[in-house]
Structure formats: structure tokens, C-alpha cells
Write a protein that holds these residues in place. Sequence first.
Motif, PDB file in Angstrom:
ATOM      1  N   THR A   1      57.385   2.146  36.022  1.00  9.10           N
ATOM      2  CA  THR A   1      58.604   1.471  36.415  1.00  9.10           C
ATOM      3  C   THR A   1      58.489  -0.020  36.150  1.00  9.10           C
ATOM      4  N   ALA A   2      59.577  -0.608  35.674  1.00 15.94           N
ATOM      5  CA  ALA A   2      59.568  -2.032  35.380  1.00 15.94           C
ATOM      6  C   ALA A   2      59.583  -2.847  36.650  1.00 15.94           C
ATOM      7  N   VAL A   3      58.944  -3.996  36.608  1.00 17.56           N
ATOM      8  CA  VAL A   3      59.008  -4.964  37.697  1.00 17.56           C
ATOM      9  C   VAL A   3      60.006  -6.024  37.274  1.00 17.56           C
ATOM     10  N   VAL A   4      61.102  -6.110  38.006  1.00 18.39           N
ATOM     11  CA  VAL A   4      62.184  -7.000  37.625  1.00 18.39           C
ATOM     12  C   VAL A   4      62.175  -8.221  38.510  1.00 18.39           C
TER      13      VAL A   4
ATOM     14  N   HIS B   1      71.758  14.051  44.981  1.00 22.38           N
ATOM     15  CA  HIS B   1      72.770  13.006  44.829  1.00 22.38           C
ATOM     16  C   HIS B   1      72.264  11.660  45.355  1.00 22.38           C
ATOM     17  N   ALA B   2      71.417  11.667  46.369  1.00 21.26           N
ATOM     18  CA  ALA B   2      70.840  10.412  46.843  1.00 21.26           C
ATOM     19  C   ALA B   2      69.981   9.773  45.762  1.00 21.26           C
ATOM     20  N   GLY B   3      69.216  10.586  45.058  1.00 17.46           N
ATOM     21  CA  GLY B   3      68.398  10.050  43.974  1.00 17.46           C
ATOM     22  C   GLY B   3      69.236   9.441  42.869  1.00 17.46           C
ATOM     23  N   VAL B   4      70.303  10.111  42.490  1.00 16.53           N
ATOM     24  CA  VAL B   4      71.178   9.583  41.441  1.00 16.53           C
ATOM     25  C   VAL B   4      71.796   8.265  41.883  1.00 16.53           C
ATOM     26  N   ALA B   5      72.262   8.208  43.135  1.00 11.62           N
ATOM     27  CA  ALA B   5      72.879   6.977  43.636  1.00 11.62           C
ATOM     28  C   ALA B   5      71.876   5.828  43.665  1.00 11.62           C
ATOM     29  N   SER B   6      70.633   6.102  44.023  1.00 13.67           N
ATOM     30  CA  SER B   6      69.631   5.033  44.077  1.00 13.67           C
ATOM     31  C   SER B   6      69.249   4.539  42.691  1.00 13.67           C
ATOM     32  N   ALA B   7      69.337   5.403  41.693  1.00 15.75           N
ATOM     33  CA  ALA B   7      69.049   4.975  40.328  1.00 15.75           C
ATOM     34  C   ALA B   7      70.185   4.140  39.750  1.00 15.75           C
ATOM     35  N   GLU B   8      71.401   4.385  40.190  1.00 22.49           N
ATOM     36  CA  GLU B   8      72.556   3.659  39.672  1.00 22.49           C
ATOM     37  C   GLU B   8      72.656   2.241  40.209  1.00 22.49           C
ATOM     38  N   ASP B   9      72.156   2.002  41.421  1.00 20.65           N
ATOM     39  CA  ASP B   9      72.266   0.685  42.048  1.00 20.65           C
ATOM     40  C   ASP B   9      70.951  -0.071  41.880  1.00 20.65           C
ATOM     41  N   PRO B  10      70.938  -1.204  41.163  1.00 23.94           N
ATOM     42  CA  PRO B  10      69.679  -1.918  40.903  1.00 23.94           C
ATOM     43  C   PRO B  10      68.952  -2.401  42.145  1.00 23.94           C
ATOM     44  N   LYS B  11      69.657  -2.602  43.249  1.00 22.99           N
ATOM     45  CA  LYS B  11      68.988  -3.183  44.418  1.00 22.99           C
ATOM     46  C   LYS B  11      67.891  -2.277  44.967  1.00 22.99           C
ATOM     47  N   TYR B  12      68.040  -0.968  44.793  1.00 22.13           N
ATOM     48  CA  TYR B  12      67.036  -0.053  45.325  1.00 22.13           C
ATOM     49  C   TYR B  12      65.740  -0.099  44.522  1.00 22.13           C
ATOM     50  N   THR B  13      65.800  -0.656  43.328  1.00 21.50           N
ATOM     51  CA  THR B  13      64.595  -0.869  42.534  1.00 21.50           C
ATOM     52  C   THR B  13      64.072  -2.287  42.696  1.00 21.50           C
ATOM     53  N   VAL B  14      64.969  -3.275  42.669  1.00 12.32           N
ATOM     54  CA  VAL B  14      64.566  -4.674  42.651  1.00 12.32           C
ATOM     55  C   VAL B  14      64.025  -5.131  44.002  1.00 12.32           C
ATOM     56  N   VAL B  15      64.762  -4.861  45.076  1.00  9.63           N
ATOM     57  CA  VAL B  15      64.378  -5.391  46.389  1.00  9.63           C
ATOM     58  C   VAL B  15      63.003  -4.896  46.827  1.00  9.63           C
ATOM     59  N   PRO B  16      62.708  -3.590  46.798  1.00 12.56           N
ATOM     60  CA  PRO B  16      61.365  -3.158  47.213  1.00 12.56           C
ATOM     61  C   PRO B  16      60.256  -3.746  46.355  1.00 12.56           C
ATOM     62  N   GLN B  17      60.497  -3.916  45.039  1.00 12.62           N
ATOM     63  CA  GLN B  17      59.461  -4.482  44.187  1.00 12.62           C
ATOM     64  C   GLN B  17      59.227  -5.950  44.514  1.00 12.62           C
ATOM     65  N   ARG B  18      60.291  -6.683  44.801  1.00 10.53           N
ATOM     66  CA  ARG B  18      60.122  -8.075  45.174  1.00 10.53           C
ATOM     67  C   ARG B  18      59.405  -8.207  46.519  1.00 10.53           C
ATOM     68  N   GLU B  19      59.752  -7.333  47.447  1.00 12.73           N
ATOM     69  CA  GLU B  19      59.070  -7.362  48.736  1.00 12.73           C
ATOM     70  C   GLU B  19      57.584  -7.055  48.571  1.00 12.73           C
ATOM     71  N   GLN B  20      57.269  -6.125  47.682  1.00 11.78           N
ATOM     72  CA  GLN B  20      55.860  -5.796  47.425  1.00 11.78           C
ATOM     73  C   GLN B  20      55.139  -6.969  46.798  1.00 11.78           C
ATOM     74  N   LEU B  21      55.778  -7.663  45.874  1.00  9.90           N
ATOM     75  CA  LEU B  21      55.164  -8.822  45.262  1.00  9.90           C
ATOM     76  C   LEU B  21      54.961  -9.946  46.284  1.00  9.90           C
ATOM     77  N   ASP B  22      55.917 -10.120  47.195  1.00  8.04           N
ATOM     78  CA  ASP B  22      55.784 -11.137  48.225  1.00  8.04           C
ATOM     79  C   ASP B  22      54.597 -10.827  49.152  1.00  8.04           C
ATOM     80  N   ARG B  23      54.440  -9.525  49.478  1.00 11.02           N
ATOM     81  CA  ARG B  23      53.320  -9.146  50.346  1.00 11.02           C
ATOM     82  C   ARG B  23      51.984  -9.379  49.648  1.00 11.02           C
ATOM     83  N   ARG B  24      51.934  -9.083  48.364  1.00  9.70           N
ATOM     84  CA  ARG B  24      50.703  -9.300  47.625  1.00  9.70           C
ATOM     85  C   ARG B  24      50.400 -10.806  47.495  1.00  9.70           C
ATOM     86  N   GLY B  25      51.469 -11.592  47.393  1.00  2.54           N
ATOM     87  CA  GLY B  25      51.261 -13.024  47.198  1.00  2.54           C
ATOM     88  C   GLY B  25      50.936 -13.769  48.476  1.00  2.54           C
ATOM     89  N   GLY B  26      51.293 -13.221  49.635  1.00  6.72           N
ATOM     90  CA  GLY B  26      51.030 -14.014  50.825  1.00  6.72           C
ATOM     91  C   GLY B  26      50.810 -13.236  52.073  1.00  6.72           C
TER      92      GLY B  26
END
Length: 339
Positions: free
Chosen positions: A22-25, A314-339
Motif C-alpha cells: 500500500t502506498a504511503v500518501v 460493501h464496507a470494504g468498497v466504501a473504504s477504498a473509495e474514500d481516500p481518508k480511510y487510507t491517508v489518515v491512519p497512515q499519517r497517524e502511524q507515521l506521527d507515532r513512529r516519529g514521536g
Amino acid sequence: MTGPVRDGTDVRADATSPPERTAVVGARKRGRRGRRGEQPMVPDAEFTSYYGRPVLNKPTWHAGDIAGYLFLGGLAGASSILAAGAQLTGRRALARSCRVGALVGISGSLYALVHDLGRPARFLNMLRTVKPSSPMSVGTWILMAYGPAAGAAAVSDLTGLLPRAGRAATLGAAVVGPAVASYTAVLVADTAVPSWHEGHRELPFVFVGSAAAAAGGLGMIAAPVGEAGPARRAAVLGGVLELAAAKRMEAGMGLAAEPLRTGKAGRLMRAAKALTVTGALLGGVLGRKSRVASVLGGAAALAGSACTRFGVFHAGVASAEDPKYTVVPQREQLDRRGG
């Protein structure tokens, strides 16, 4: 597919790719020594698109085919387990109904899968190799081991031919049945789809509980009240496992649980809970003395299991269509790793 852009930021990923691809955006760039406190290289995303393109390619699977494949496979696997138990305890009517239900379920599941693939040859091509790291490859071989056994058990029961072989086939199908009921959860969770991947720990338990409830519902509908005791217990215990695992799964998924509560998927999941509880109470409790309650409770349990599989899909399809479900958790993970 994934596509690298400047500053080491990946843009997109195929929703059905393994999560490690998965890409890190919107990743933050560090200095030479990785010091903390640097400013983000890009502004916060508005979660609409990235350069006019989605973060994930949504699954191209057809809902009727794949959600039906998930439901019918689970029904088949759990029905074979119930059939073996009925055979060992002398409940002939329950054993027959579950054997036939297993054959119908696995036949419908395979048809739905092949129909979604487009050509039968694509399914057969998966039999050319064995790849333990691929849930689809392992699942294909599980189906090939299970299908003939389930078919032989049902045909022997209906025709009276080779009864010993039929009983052995029933036990053989029951051995593979748990894998048939649960491997599809591993299959969908091993993707980049947020609402599937984030629930990978509990989703197999949700699917197993749902499958047991469905098989119990089938047994309550088809077998006499006097023989349906194991089916009633399967509906109750399966329903409890499904609801408890689903609740724990949603609690641990963070933002990715939101599609399970909203939109079409949310309506299906709420219906699944109501129908599963109704099936357990009506069929599992009142069904002990009432044939009508047993049939109605069994139908509710079956419908609840189907709603669970369609809701998760259908929940999986909806989560793939909305970028926030990919971007927000990845950013939160990066923030945790950084600090």
C-alpha cells in the motif's frame, strides 16, 4: 498498482494488493539525521483525490458474486460440520438436510466465484501451482479438497448408493469444513482495503460465527424439531461468536470501522445484528417446542448471516473509495513512529 512520485511519496495502490504494498500518501520528509519537528512537505489533504486520482483502485468484484461467494461458502463449510455431528448421533433428517445444504452451498459459491472471474479457465489456472503465501491459491485447493467430499456425501445420502463411502465423505468434508468457512476472511483481509485489512484479527471469527449461525438456521428449517437440537445450538453459539467478534473488531479498527456503521454497509450490518439475535432467540429458544418458531428463527439466522457478508463487502468498497480511510491512519502511524 503503485506509483512513486517525488520526495519518496507513493500515490496509489491496488485495493486488492497485499497491505505491505500500500502506498504511503502525504509522508513527512526528515532531515539528514532524522530530527523531529520538521514541517510537512505537503499541505494536509482534503481527502478527495491525489492529483485528481484516487488513492486506491476500488475492488472490481461484483457484490452479488463475491458477497454471495463469501456467504455460501461459509454456509457449506459449517453445514458439513453439523452433518457429521448429526450422522454420529443418529439424526438422519438433520444429517441429510445439512449434506444437501453443503452441496448446494459450495456449488453456488463456486459458481459465483467463476462468474466473477469471467471464465472457468481462470479458476482452473489457479490449480497449476500451490503458493502457500497466497490466500487465493490456498483457498482454491481447499475448495478442491472439500467440494468432491461434500458432493459424494450428499449424492450417497440421496441415492442410497455406497453408504459407507458416503459416511466417510461426510466426515472428510467436516474436517475441511472449518477452513472453507474461514479462509475467505483471510482472503479479503490480505488486501489494501482499509475496512477489510484493519479487521484481519477478528474477521475470521466473525465469518466462522456467521457460518455456524447460517448452518444452524438451515438445520432448523429443514429438520424436525426433535432432531434440530444441534442446529439450534449452532445458531445460538454462532450468533454470539459473530456479534462478539464484530463488536471487538469495530472497536479496534479505528477510523476504518466507520464504513461498517454508515451507508449501505451500515444498514446491512444493523440488519444482520437484529436478524441474528432474532434467529437465536426465536429459533434457539422458542423453536424447541414450536415448528413455526423453528422455521422463522432459522430463516432469520440465514438472512442475518447473508447480511453480515454483504455488509462487510460493501464496507470494504466504501473504504477504498474514500481516500481518508487510507491517508489518515497512515499519517497517524507515521506521527507515532516519529514521536
